[in-house]
Structures are given as structure tokens and as C-alpha cells.
Design an enzyme around this catalytic site. Structure first.
Site, PDB file in Angstrom:
ATOM      1  CB  CYS A   1      22.995  -6.058  13.748  1.00  0.00           C
ATOM      2  SG  CYS A   1      21.638  -6.394  14.883  1.00  0.00           S
TER       3      CYS A   1
ATOM      4  CG  HIS B   1       4.436   3.156  15.215  1.00  0.00           C
ATOM      5  ND1 HIS B   1       5.134   4.329  15.311  1.00  0.00           N
ATOM      6  CD2 HIS B   1       3.792   3.001  16.398  1.00  0.00           C
ATOM      7  CE1 HIS B   1       4.909   4.880  16.492  1.00  0.00           C
ATOM      8  NE2 HIS B   1       4.105   4.102  17.173  1.00  0.00           N
TER       9      HIS B   1
ATOM     10  CB  CYS C   1      -0.946   0.011   1.202  1.00  0.00           C
ATOM     11  SG  CYS C   1      -0.094   0.087   2.798  1.00  0.00           S
TER      12      CYS C   1
ATOM     13  CG  HIS D   1      20.001  -2.394  13.911  1.00  0.00           C
ATOM     14  ND1 HIS D   1      20.384  -3.520  13.222  1.00  0.00           N
ATOM     15  CD2 HIS D   1      20.774  -1.372  13.424  1.00  0.00           C
ATOM     16  CE1 HIS D   1      21.325  -3.209  12.345  1.00  0.00           C
ATOM     17  NE2 HIS D   1      21.581  -1.910  12.454  1.00  0.00           N
TER      18      HIS D   1
END
Length: 553
Positions: free
Chosen positions: A189, A80, A72, A484
Site C-alpha cells: 500500500c 484490536h 468464532c 495502512h
């Protein structure tokens, strides 16, 4: 571990990405290609209009990582992006607008697709002067987060060199030797961030660059095909080779899996736990070579010579004042954040205002908390040798011996067995670039306990310096479940951000605003020596890596 061998060579594809391609084919990829723009340094990203800043559709924020939904085109921030997926069925795959990489919102990780890789690289070549996409061929065997070109007969060699030159122009012109990105191999990471810090620690850097661990001799002597030290040596050679293209530490990852089989998976791991595991692996390997059974405090392996310190613990009887003292070796110090400054309203990924002081702690405050006398609870009564019975007591920690490289671990992750929940403490920490550890030494703590009397103290830390300079910091962003790690390196008083394969210059403000998780300090003399250009003097083979050498350590 045999079952891991197949995973090592073939990464299991993301099922959510596979479902998306079944439903949409390449329509989303092709439409997205028109939105891409190649920067002067060869990086592809979504073309941003000069007057429009991409913002999260939920919080209207524009900082941090932003993802664009392939279904979309809705933009969501890292906080979020999962909420968007949960609210819209079938919207699992998104696109990192700054990195041109696919991201699975349900797997909470970057995902690799060779078909998408072709689209991105084709766009990069078209953006070259005189570039065309016709006749361009792309290799599909890329590791995660790294784009490679296939030099087939249909690939114009001149265009390929021009593309590489664009990517590397800035790095070759001003970046110090040793700065090289590490490819993310699937939620690694945590590994990349720790490796960057370890390989830039002067004692370890000198150890490997001076050929103190020779890979060929090691394999002949031990006959082992997998060796953690050999793989670290290979990474060190690659990092300081002058090559700026991102390096893939796949062999090291597999060796670490062999050493720490309980952590062998593509799931995100804790950077601090990985740090301890790697140093343990170095110690274990060198102990076998030396046939040594010494305690950690007397161990001569490079891990303990660089990071090992000694803690003093004084337990004092509240009734009679008798003090029992013990000493324990340590390779890092774990610090609690100042609880009196913590506000429960500060949760992961919530932006902090510059004038909001409640969510701030200081490193000096954390160290004071670590060395402060603490009264033990009534359920922790200890046996007093003088009273000959269980008594209430107090306990105080101090630092008996400082290491060459001081690693400070900030406790950001809480796990409550009573509440059966875990959380991240999203509290900011103010830390100095120059650190004096004198107030936290046993000599200072004991003198303070006796009214700062000037008497000879048998445990003075006179053989080593208490003044340190920071050279690396590992920061954690995001939430507990989907965070992260990045590393900030301080080289020649300039800070560089190592975000997996990406290396970039940053200012001091960016570093101080990050949520530090691990701080790495080195003794001040070693820091200034290590800042001298490595090319000015070759590191002598077999030289002690823990001794200062002009241009080296």
C-alpha cells in the site's frame, strides 16, 4: 537479488492460513458464503442488517476497517484484531467485512487463497440476474486483492460482461480519466499510495503521456531488461488508458527491488522513504542517458525539474552577529508537528472528538516552526569566521527557491535511540487546500529579520509563483507496526480516495479528518490547467512537460 526472482513469481503462502485450512477445511468458507452480498457495483461484502451496525467486540467502535474471525465470528477493529488473536489460540485468520478479503492477524496483512477466491466469485455470479453457480470455473492465478474470471467454455460470457459492467458502471459514468486502482501485491500500500500521487502530478503526468521516455527506444539504447522509468511509463499508459479494472504494478515492484535492494521484501515500507527512492531512481536513470554529472540543483531530469527546490540556511554568531549562509537542494520538506499542541494521550487509532483541540496542529504552524530561528545547544558550537573561535550560534532555515510541485512530509514516526523505542504521533493536522508560501521564502524571512525594511533583495522568488493548490494527500492510519496508506486525489475540485484497488468519491470532511502523512501541492496555474479535460487536446510529443499547456498542464 537473484534470490528475489522466485519471490517475484511465487508469493510464499501464509502458514497461519495453511494451518487453518488443515484444521477446518472449507467449512468456514462455505458458511461465510451465505453471509456475502454483492453490491450494485460488483463488490462483495458481508450483508449488514438495516437495524444492526457491526461493531468491534472490544471497543464497540464501528468506524474504519472491521474484521470477522473465521473461527468464532467475533468482530474486531484494526486496533484490536491482534488482541483478539492473542487472547484466542488458533484464531489467526479473519475476514474483512467490507472487502471480502482474508486477513492474517499475526502477519498483519491481507492474504490470498485461490479456494477462497472461488467462493467469493461464485457468490458474485449467483447474485447476477439468472445467475447460477453450476458450471462456473474460476482462475486461481489472481494477484493479491484482485478477482479475475476464467473465460473457459463453462463460463457464460454474457454473465461475465454483466458482472464487469456492474463493477464499472459508476466509474465510467463520472470518474475522470486517470483514476484507476492499483492491486496490493502483499503489503505494498506504501507503493500504491505514492504512485497515485506521482502519476497525477502534472509535470510527471505530462512527461510520460507525451512520450518523453520511450520504452522501445530505451531498451534498444541501453540493452537493459529492467528500467524503473520504463515501468513507470507503462503504469502511466495503463492508468490513462480508460480501463477501470485494477492494475498490478508487479514489474515496477521488481525493478524497484533491483534499484533499492536493501528494501526488497514483502514487508511494509515507509511511503516517504519509497518516494525518495523512486525520485532517486528516476534521476539516476536519466543522468546515465544524458551523461550528466550536474548537481541536483541544476539537474534537468524530470524528477528534479518537478520537485527540486532550494533551502537557505543562515547560521548567526550570538557574540558578534556574523552570519554564514549556505544553500542546499531539496525535493521535499519534512515538518515537525507543533509540540505544544501534542498530548501524549493521543496514541494510534484513538478516535478524536471534534471539540478536542489539544491534538490538533496547523500546517502554517508547522511551517512557522520550520523557518523559526533556533538557538543551537552548547554542544553544537560552530566556528565563527569573524571571532576566529567556537561560538554559540543560532540557525534559521528558509526557502530560497520553490519547486513546481511542493511535497511536504509530516514527521509522524519518532525513533528514540536513548529510550530504544519507536512510536507514531497520532496527531491531526489542519491544512489548507490553497497555500501561499510567501511568508516562508528567504526574501520574507530576511526582511523580517531586519525589521521588514523595503530594500531590494537579490534572492526574490520572482521567477515562480508562491501560490499553490493541493492535488494529492497520502494518509496513514493504524499503528506504527501495522498501518495502512491511502491516497486522496483532488481532480476538478472533487476528492477521490485511492485505497489500493478501490476508488471512491469522498467529501472534503473525510479528507480533512484523515491523518495526513504527505501533502502534494502544485503551483496554482498548473493546477487549474491540469483540471481541464485531457481529451480536449492531445499532449504534443516532445513538448516540455513543465510548461503550461491548455488541457494538459
Amino acid at each position: 537479488m537473484c534470490a528475489r526472482n522466485s519471490l517475484y513469481t511465487n508469493i510464499k503462502p501464509c502458514k497461519h492460513l495453511a494451518d487453518y485450512k488443515l484444521r477446518r477445511g472449507f467449512n468456514g468458507y462455505n458458511s461465510l458464503q451465505n453471509c456475502l452480498k454483492t453490491t450494485p457495483y460488483g463488490r462483495s461484502r458481508v450483508d449488514k442488517h438495516d437495524t444492526t451496525i457491526p461493531r468491534c467486540s472490544f471497543c464497540n467502535g464501528y468506524q474504519g476497517r472491521l474484521y470477522k474471525c473465521l473461527m468464532c465470528s467475533s468482530i474486531s477493529c484494526s486496533s484490536h484484531v491482534l488482541l483478539h488473536t492473542q487472547s484466542e489460540n488458533g484464531h489467526e485468520v479473519a475476514f474483512d467485512i467490507d472487502r471480502s478479503e482474508l486477513y492474517c492477524c499475526l502477519c498483519c496483512d491481507q492474504v490470498y487463497d485461490p479456494d477462497f477466491d472461488k467462493v467469493v466469485v461464485s457468490k458474485q455470479v449467483r447474485d447476477l440476474p439468472g445467475g447460477k453457480s453450476n458450471g462456473f470455473k474460476v482462475c486461481s492465478g489472481r494477484s493479491s486483492k484482485r478477482r479475475r474470471l476464467d473465460s473457459g467454455i463453462e463460463l457464460d460470457l454474457k454473465k461475465s460482461k454483466q458482472l464487469i459492467s456492474m463493477r464499472d458502471r459508476r466509474a465510467k459514468s463520472c470518474y475522470p480519466l486517470g483514476l484507476r486502482g492499483l492491486n496490493n501485491l502483499g503489503s505494498t500500500c506504501f507503493m500504491n499510495s505514492v504512485l497515485q500521487a506521482l502519476l497525477h502530478a502534472p509535470p510527471l503526468r505530462n512527461y510520460f503521456l507525451s512520450d518523453r521516455h520511450n520504452r522501445d527506444q530505451c531498451r534498444k539504447r541501453s540493452g537493459e531488461k529492467l528500467c524503473l522509468l520504463c515501468d513507470i511509463d507503462a503504469i502511466s499508459s495503463a492508468m490513462f488508458s480508460g480501463d477501470r479494472t485494477p492494475y498490478s504494478p508487479a514489474q515496477f515492484l521488481f525493478s524497484w527491488w533491483q534499484h533499492s535492494s536493501n528494501l526488497a521484501s514483502y514487508e511494509e515500507q515507509d511511503a516517504h522513504e519509497f518516494f525518495i527512492s523512486v525520485l532517486d531512481g528516476i534521476h539516476e536513470k536519466e543522468s546515465k542517458v544524458r551523461n550528466s554529472s550536474k548537481d541536483d540543483g541544476d539537474c534537468q531530469c524530470i524528477a528534479h525539474r518537478a520537485f527540486s527546490g532550494l533551502l537557505r540556511s543562515d547560521v548567526t554568531c550570538i557574540t558578534c552577529g556574523f552570519t554564514s549562509t549556505t544553500y542546499d537542494p531539496c525535493i521535499d520538506i519534512s515538518l515537525d508537528l507543533e509540540a505544544n499542541n501534542f498530548s501524549s494521550s493521543h496514541v494510534a487509532n484513538k478516535p478524536i472528538k471534534t471539540d478536542e483541540k489539544m491534538g490538533l496542529s496547523t500546517l502554517s504552524g508547522c511551517l512557522n516552526l520550520f523557518t523559526r530561528a533556533e538557538r543551537l545547544g552548547s554542544d553544537q558550537k560552530l566556528y565563527c569566521q569573524n571571532c576566529q573561535e567556537l561560538r554559540d550560534s543560532s540557525k534559521q532555515l528558509s526557502i530560497r527557491k520553490l519547486p513546481l510541485v511542493l511535497c511536504l512530509h509530516i514527521k509522524r514516526f519518532e525513533h528514540s535511540l536513548v529510550r530504544k523505542m519507536s512510536r507514531k504521533i497520532d496527531q491531526y493536522l489542519q491544512f489548507p487546500f490553497s497555500l501561499d508560501m510567501t511568508p516562508y521564502l528567504s526574501s520574507s524571512i530576511v526582511r523580517s529579520r531586519f525589521g521588514n525594511r523595503l530594500f531590494a533583495f537579490e534572492y526574490d522568488n520572482s521567477d515562480s509563483s508562491a501560490e499553490y493548490e493541493i492535488f494529492a494527500m497520502i494518509a496513514h492510519s493504524g499503528m506504527l507496526e501495522s498501518g495502512h496508506y491511502v491516497t486522496y486525489l483532488r481532480l476538478k475540485n472533487q476528492w477521490y480516495k485511492c485505497d489500493d484497488a478501490w476508488i471512491s468519491e469522498v467529501d472534503e470532511g473525510t479528507v480533512r479528518a484523515s491523518q495526513c502523512y504527505m501533502l502534494f501541492y502544485v503551483q496554482k496555474m498548473l493546477y487549474y490547467k491540469s483540471n481541464e479535460d485531457l481529451s480536449c487536446m492531445r499532449i504534443s510529443p516532445r513538448r516540455d512537460p513543465c510548461v503550461s499547456t491548455a488541457g494538459c498542464c
